[in-house]
Design a protein around this motif. Sequence first.
Motif, mmCIF file in Angstrom:
data_model
loop_
_atom_site.group_PDB
_atom_site.id
_atom_site.type_symbol
_atom_site.label_atom_id
_atom_site.label_comp_id
_atom_site.label_asym_id
_atom_site.label_seq_id
_atom_site.Cartn_x
_atom_site.Cartn_y
_atom_site.Cartn_z
ATOM 1 N N VAL A 4 -46.649 -14.398 12.522
ATOM 2 C CA VAL A 4 -46.633 -15.870 12.494
ATOM 3 C C VAL A 4 -47.923 -16.339 11.833
ATOM 4 C CG1 VAL A 4 -45.283 -16.008 14.631
ATOM 5 C CG2 VAL A 4 -47.770 -16.177 14.737
ATOM 6 N N LYS A 5 -47.943 -17.622 11.445
ATOM 7 C CA LYS A 5 -49.176 -18.177 10.882
ATOM 8 C C LYS A 5 -49.333 -19.627 11.312
ATOM 9 C CE LYS A 5 -46.903 -18.993 6.391
ATOM 10 N NZ LYS A 5 -46.935 -18.637 4.964
ATOM 11 N N ALA A 6 -50.584 -20.049 11.395
ATOM 12 C CA ALA A 6 -50.922 -21.419 11.773
ATOM 13 C C ALA A 6 -51.901 -21.960 10.739
ATOM 14 C CB ALA A 6 -51.542 -21.457 13.165
ATOM 15 N N PRO A 7 -51.584 -23.093 10.123
ATOM 16 C CA PRO A 7 -52.423 -23.599 9.034
ATOM 17 C C PRO A 7 -53.675 -24.313 9.520
ATOM 18 C CG PRO A 7 -50.600 -25.094 9.413
ATOM 19 C CD PRO A 7 -50.385 -23.914 10.325
ATOM 20 N N SER A 25 -54.693 -41.480 13.976
ATOM 21 C CA SER A 25 -55.318 -40.864 12.810
ATOM 22 C C SER A 25 -54.201 -40.315 11.925
ATOM 23 C CB SER A 25 -56.245 -39.725 13.245
ATOM 24 O OG SER A 25 -55.485 -38.744 13.946
ATOM 25 N N VAL A 26 -54.574 -39.914 10.708
ATOM 26 C CA VAL A 26 -53.628 -39.242 9.809
ATOM 27 C C VAL A 26 -54.278 -37.941 9.353
ATOM 28 C CG1 VAL A 26 -52.428 -39.347 7.591
ATOM 29 C CG2 VAL A 26 -52.521 -41.380 9.059
ATOM 30 N N LEU A 27 -53.525 -36.837 9.456
ATOM 31 C CA LEU A 27 -54.027 -35.518 9.083
ATOM 32 C C LEU A 27 -53.038 -34.818 8.168
ATOM 33 C CD1 LEU A 27 -54.193 -35.789 12.523
ATOM 34 C CD2 LEU A 27 -55.670 -33.827 12.165
ATOM 35 N N ILE A 28 -53.538 -33.763 7.519
ATOM 36 C CA ILE A 28 -52.665 -32.864 6.753
ATOM 37 C C ILE A 28 -52.913 -31.417 7.169
ATOM 38 C CG2 ILE A 28 -52.322 -34.283 4.692
ATOM 39 C CD1 ILE A 28 -54.623 -32.643 3.363
ATOM 40 N N ALA A 29 -51.867 -30.599 7.058
ATOM 41 C CA ALA A 29 -52.002 -29.148 7.156
ATOM 42 C C ALA A 29 -52.156 -28.594 5.746
ATOM 43 C CB ALA A 29 -50.770 -28.542 7.824
ATOM 44 N N VAL A 30 -53.078 -27.648 5.577
ATOM 45 C CA VAL A 30 -53.299 -27.044 4.261
ATOM 46 C C VAL A 30 -52.881 -25.578 4.277
ATOM 47 C CG1 VAL A 30 -55.154 -28.640 3.676
ATOM 48 C CG2 VAL A 30 -55.723 -26.472 4.785
ATOM 49 N N SER A 172 -51.592 -28.235 13.134
ATOM 50 C CA SER A 172 -51.387 -26.796 12.948
ATOM 51 C C SER A 172 -50.014 -26.370 13.439
ATOM 52 C CB SER A 172 -52.484 -26.011 13.677
ATOM 53 O OG SER A 172 -52.489 -24.663 13.281
ATOM 54 N N VAL A 173 -49.501 -27.096 14.441
ATOM 55 C CA VAL A 173 -48.153 -26.817 14.956
ATOM 56 C C VAL A 173 -47.079 -27.476 14.097
ATOM 57 C CG1 VAL A 173 -46.558 -27.145 16.899
ATOM 58 C CG2 VAL A 173 -48.948 -26.542 17.337
ATOM 59 N N TYR A 174 -47.243 -28.763 13.828
ATOM 60 C CA TYR A 174 -46.183 -29.550 13.175
ATOM 61 C C TYR A 174 -46.207 -29.428 11.655
ATOM 62 C CZ TYR A 174 -44.879 -31.780 17.581
ATOM 63 O OH TYR A 174 -44.421 -32.020 18.854
ATOM 64 N N THR A 175 -47.380 -29.159 11.077
ATOM 65 C CA THR A 175 -47.619 -28.999 9.644
ATOM 66 C C THR A 175 -47.375 -30.304 8.871
ATOM 67 O OG1 THR A 175 -45.424 -28.203 8.879
ATOM 68 C CG2 THR A 175 -46.893 -26.580 9.892
ATOM 69 N N GLY A 176 -47.538 -30.230 7.533
ATOM 70 C CA GLY A 176 -47.305 -31.385 6.667
ATOM 71 C C GLY A 176 -48.291 -32.517 6.908
ATOM 72 N N TRP A 177 -47.801 -33.758 6.742
ATOM 73 C CA TRP A 177 -48.556 -34.974 7.035
ATOM 74 C C TRP A 177 -48.229 -35.398 8.467
ATOM 75 C CZ3 TRP A 177 -51.944 -37.758 3.937
ATOM 76 C CH2 TRP A 177 -51.993 -37.401 2.583
ATOM 77 N N LEU A 178 -49.230 -35.860 9.188
ATOM 78 C CA LEU A 178 -49.011 -36.204 10.591
ATOM 79 C C LEU A 178 -49.822 -37.435 10.984
ATOM 80 C CD1 LEU A 178 -47.318 -34.623 12.752
ATOM 81 C CD2 LEU A 178 -49.509 -33.871 13.702
ATOM 82 N N ALA A 179 -49.152 -38.366 11.677
ATOM 83 C CA ALA A 179 -49.859 -39.444 12.380
ATOM 84 C C ALA A 179 -50.042 -38.973 13.817
ATOM 85 C CB ALA A 179 -49.051 -40.730 12.340
ATOM 86 N N ASN A 355 -52.965 -26.644 -1.167
ATOM 87 C CA ASN A 355 -51.762 -27.477 -1.142
ATOM 88 C C ASN A 355 -51.478 -27.898 0.291
ATOM 89 O OD1 ASN A 355 -51.015 -27.099 -3.997
ATOM 90 N ND2 ASN A 355 -50.675 -24.977 -3.381
ATOM 91 N N ILE A 356 -50.739 -28.981 0.434
ATOM 92 C CA ILE A 356 -50.284 -29.389 1.767
ATOM 93 C C ILE A 356 -49.180 -28.420 2.195
ATOM 94 C CG2 ILE A 356 -49.137 -31.216 3.079
ATOM 95 C CD1 ILE A 356 -50.627 -33.180 1.188
ATOM 96 N N TYR A 357 -49.314 -27.911 3.403
ATOM 97 C CA TYR A 357 -48.373 -26.897 3.894
ATOM 98 C C TYR A 357 -47.314 -27.553 4.773
ATOM 99 C CZ TYR A 357 -46.485 -22.969 6.550
ATOM 100 O OH TYR A 357 -45.639 -22.069 7.148
ATOM 101 N N ASN A 358 -46.085 -27.448 4.337
ATOM 102 C CA ASN A 358 -44.938 -27.898 5.125
ATOM 103 C C ASN A 358 -44.136 -26.672 5.509
ATOM 104 O OD1 ASN A 358 -44.813 -31.038 4.863
ATOM 105 N ND2 ASN A 358 -45.241 -30.292 2.783
ATOM 106 N N GLY A 359 -44.109 -26.327 6.755
ATOM 107 C CA GLY A 359 -43.354 -25.144 7.151
ATOM 108 C C GLY A 359 -43.676 -24.745 8.562
#
Length: 360
Positions: A4-7, A25-30, A172-179, A355-359
């Motif tokens: 498994v992996k966590a971004p 806040s707004v965050l991104i997973a990379v 790190s759990v949800y990935t992508g863009w997050l509020a 890159n933004i990580y969606n997965g």
Amino acid sequence: MIHVKAPGKLYIAGEYAVTEPGYKSVLIAVDRFVTAAIEKADSVEGTGTIHSKTLHHEPVVFYRDEDEIIVSDTNSAKQLKYVITAINVFEQYALTHDIDLTHFHLTIDSNLDDANGHKYGLGSSAAVLVSVIKALNEFYEMHLSNLYIYKLAVIANMKLQSLSSCGDIAVSVYTGWLAYSTFDHEWVSQQIEDTSVDEVVMKNWPGLHIEPLQAPENMEVLIGWTGSPASSHHLVSEVKRLKSDPSFYSRFLEQSHACVEKLIHTFKTNNIQGVQQMIRQNREIIQSMDAEATVEIETAHLKTLCSIAEKYGGAAKTSGAGGGDCGITIIHNAIDKQAIYSEWRVNEVKPLEFNIYNGQ
């Protein structure tokens, strides 16, 4: 063997205010990760191993004592405290669901730092917690939701007494863009003390908000690293001191709240220019905090990063606690990002072409 992996993560907006329950806040997973690999150990031995490739050359042996993970080497136990605490929290939860615990070999690796071990500020502790929880979830075939994985990682984090909004864990759990807005920490701490892990996970946590976002079309995030690590704990502690001026602090919180709510709306209306406007506004709000604090949030290096990006039509600001680490720039992808990168390099800002990580 299960992998498994966590971004890692970066904050885009809402820093500092996010330490208070209910302020978004707004965050991104990379696409830089902590990875975890797990497989069953030989049951005859009665031991398993934990191998953190960034900390030890050889695996560290563990055994169980009354369902607690024990590493007899105290120095290794201290170094592996995030891994061990995550395992213990997960297995406390698993036991309440009649899961038979077994020994395993767990290997943790990371590419969140650069080749020389310099930290980019991508939230490595959070990614370690999440990777361990995700690995155990698959190993014990628990089929937990993202929300439960997040909560178990948070409980482990709080047992380690970390001063964190836990936004890094969420993304790190949800990935992508997050509020994201954090929960009432005192309430959750009390629940951890008074009830079982299972009960804490099942309850609604006051203030918690986790909302995946879809970025506007043709929008891109550029990341620049200043080369100097920041101490988020020190910076957040200093800013907490500003609470002693309630009028200033409450004004800061309300300004940040209004700005981030508008930012989230620009995402939902596919409005890049609106995103850029709110990023610039959030920078000004953070700068007002900077002016009051005794620590430097927007360092000279970060100011240079922002000025160069703005010159080429980007909207830029610090990311996270500031004081070093990274800055971010929002651009339309028609802009020549290589021109920004080139000028950053001349001014000793390293482009991080993540890159933004969606997965999952």
